[in-house]
Design an enzyme around this catalytic site. Structure first.
Site, mmCIF file in Angstrom:
data_model
loop_
_atom_site.group_PDB
_atom_site.id
_atom_site.type_symbol
_atom_site.label_atom_id
_atom_site.label_comp_id
_atom_site.label_asym_id
_atom_site.label_seq_id
_atom_site.Cartn_x
_atom_site.Cartn_y
_atom_site.Cartn_z
ATOM 1 N N GLN A 113 0.911 -1.234 0.033
ATOM 2 C CA GLN A 113 -0.198 0.199 0.093
ATOM 3 C C GLN A 113 0.956 1.348 -0.033
ATOM 4 O O GLN A 113 1.679 1.535 1.034
ATOM 5 C CB GLN A 113 -0.960 0.086 1.248
ATOM 6 C CG GLN A 113 -1.960 1.020 1.145
ATOM 7 C CD GLN A 113 -2.830 1.539 2.388
ATOM 8 O OE1 GLN A 113 -1.912 1.619 3.463
ATOM 9 N NE2 GLN A 113 -3.967 1.290 2.442
ATOM 10 N N TYR A 195 -5.020 10.934 5.203
ATOM 11 C CA TYR A 195 -3.569 11.083 4.595
ATOM 12 C C TYR A 195 -3.670 12.028 3.186
ATOM 13 O O TYR A 195 -4.586 12.513 2.955
ATOM 14 C CB TYR A 195 -3.120 9.832 4.407
ATOM 15 C CG TYR A 195 -3.109 9.016 5.653
ATOM 16 C CD1 TYR A 195 -2.164 9.758 6.604
ATOM 17 C CD2 TYR A 195 -3.502 7.959 5.654
ATOM 18 C CE1 TYR A 195 -1.979 8.873 8.076
ATOM 19 C CE2 TYR A 195 -3.390 7.024 7.121
ATOM 20 C CZ TYR A 195 -2.888 7.920 8.132
ATOM 21 O OH TYR A 195 -2.654 7.179 9.276
ATOM 22 N N ARG A 242 -7.630 2.636 -2.066
ATOM 23 C CA ARG A 242 -8.153 2.489 -0.926
ATOM 24 C C ARG A 242 -8.929 3.972 -0.510
ATOM 25 O O ARG A 242 -8.240 5.067 -0.611
ATOM 26 C CB ARG A 242 -7.277 2.246 0.408
ATOM 27 C CG ARG A 242 -8.423 1.844 1.399
ATOM 28 C CD ARG A 242 -7.490 1.606 2.583
ATOM 29 N NE ARG A 242 -8.094 0.495 3.319
ATOM 30 C CZ ARG A 242 -7.623 0.338 4.930
ATOM 31 N NH1 ARG A 242 -6.739 1.093 5.353
ATOM 32 N NH2 ARG A 242 -8.363 -0.601 5.610
ATOM 33 N N GLY A 333 -9.013 -6.674 9.116
ATOM 34 C CA GLY A 333 -7.633 -5.904 9.547
ATOM 35 C C GLY A 333 -7.517 -6.600 10.985
ATOM 36 O O GLY A 333 -6.572 -7.411 11.052
ATOM 37 N N ARG A 334 -8.162 -6.115 11.882
ATOM 38 C CA ARG A 334 -7.811 -6.554 13.280
ATOM 39 C C ARG A 334 -7.897 -8.208 13.443
ATOM 40 O O ARG A 334 -7.348 -8.764 14.270
ATOM 41 C CB ARG A 334 -8.850 -5.791 14.109
ATOM 42 C CG ARG A 334 -8.302 -4.562 14.588
ATOM 43 C CD ARG A 334 -9.434 -3.701 15.199
ATOM 44 N NE ARG A 334 -10.560 -3.293 14.440
ATOM 45 C CZ ARG A 334 -11.448 -2.670 14.739
ATOM 46 N NH1 ARG A 334 -11.434 -2.161 16.145
ATOM 47 N NH2 ARG A 334 -12.519 -2.455 13.979
#
Length: 381
Positions: A113, A195, A242, A333-334
């Site tokens: 990424q 970001y 993303r 993810g987690r």
């Protein structure tokens, strides 16, 4: 770059099927529809190279249909978190090659990424102690950067000059080339979570008056130029992006009409022929439902490539989303933090390990590579 015309473009073909069946992502056939989402863990070496611990981490999780790596800095000035890896030196390329070779040896597929944090940084991480850069000199209030001496508040950034933006686009292109040199199967562009690319896209963080600010078309310009540059290197089918249409993380307040913003972006990404869009549905690491709601189906229907859904998915929701055609893939993810064998656990609907938040950022093997795998029950006699 001409926009896709919804009235004349070919209708998308939904890849309905089981979460555990193969799926086509651009030119790549993936063995299942489970993606490992990007997870910043701050365990790279000081020079931004991934060491043996990271090799082991991704190898353990190679049964995912697609691994999307943690955010990988495209340049020294792109950094906002200490001990995160990069793709801007030859040493980093060589180190990542050990990761990709190990994943491929297990039959896996992996994309990096590509990441520029923009204003979510601190002078302690910038070359020469400079201020972080952003579209406009607006501080990310309440946001911190992970520096060598711990978390520190992000200062007011410096607004980029127009000619500096061309350098950033070139940095993305160079990082994409290095990704291929390192053996990655493709590239994901990080344009979410407050970001740099999202800072340009969002109306409240972009107050520019040049060709990169003002109208939606101009605010989206950098994101689309980066997508075009990366696709030119990797091939459009091996390029994904993303997006987080309504997530407010890192002081990134959503637009007044987020559906209009992101439908515009997705239609133009569609015109480039990108392999996938990776959508954070709801608030990053938070609730899926937001005030006023959001029509994710509108983005999915506008985009002819693969739609990867993310955020808060469990066994039931993921299976339902793929079987009903609401998503082509689901990213976790987690759950992948604590379950290196997540694919098998989901296949069996087996109990899941719980992740330890205290070990999310920085540290060693503990809370990173030491989560137990599923122990099969002995066969009956």
């Amino acid at each position: 770059m001409s926009p896709a015309n919804p009235s004349t473009s070919s209708p998308r073909v939904a890849q309905r099927g089981s979460l555990f069946e193969p799926v086509q992502l651009g030119p790549i056939t993936l063995p299942n529809r489970i993606a490992m989402a990007p997870l910043t863990r701050c365990r790279a070496l000081a020079d931004g190279t991934p060491g043996p611990m990271i090799v082991e981490h991704y190898t353990q999780r190679a049964s995912a249909g697609l691994i999307i790596s943690e955010g990988v800095n495209i340049s020294r000035s792109a950094r906002g978190y200490d001990l995160t890896p990069g793709l801007y030196t030859d040493l980093q390329v060589e180190a990542w090659r050990r990761v990709t070779q190990a994943v491929h040896a297990c039959g896996g597929h992996i994309f990096p990424q590509l990441w520029h944090v923009g204003r979510v940084s601190h002078p302690d991480l910038q070359p020469g102690g400079a201020l972080p850069v952003a579209p406009s000199a607006i501080q990310a209030e309440g946001t911190t950067s992970y520096t060598p001496s711990g978390f520190k508040p992000c200062p007011t950034p410096r607004a980029l000059a127009t000619d500096e933006i061309r350098t950033i686009v070139a940095d993305y292109g160079r990082a994409a080339r290095r990704a291929l040199d390192a053996g990655f199967d493709g590239v994901e562009i990080h344009a979410a979570n407050g970001y740099l690319l999202e800072q340009f896209l969002r109306e409240r963080t972009n107050r520019r008056t040049d060709r990169y600010g003002g109208s939606l078309e101009d605010r989206a310009r950098l994101l689309l130029e980066v997508a075009e540059a990366v696709a030119a290197v990797c091939g459009a089918g091996r390029t994904g992006i993303r997006l987080s249409p309504v997530s407010p993380v890192n002081a990134s307040e959503p637009d007044r009409d987020p559906l209009n913003t992101y439908r515009y972006v997705v239609e133009r990404l569609n015109a480039l022929g990108l392999g996938y869009i990776h959508i954070i549905e709801g608030v990053t690491q938070g609730p899926r439902d937001v005030p006023g709601g959001f029509d994710y189906a509108a983005l999915r229907n506008a985009f002819r490539g693969c739609y990867i859904a993310n955020n808060g998915y469990d066994w039931h929701l993921a299976i339902e989303a793929c079987e009903e055609g609401r998503a082509d893939m689901v990213a976790f993810g987690r759950l992948f933090i604590a379950n290196p064998d997540l694919v098998e656990r989901l296949r069996l609907n087996a109990p899941l390990n719980e992740p330890d938040p205290a070990s999310y950022f920085g540290g060693g093997e503990a809370g990173y590579n030491d989560y137990p795998r599923l122990v099969p029950h002995p066969a009956p006699r």
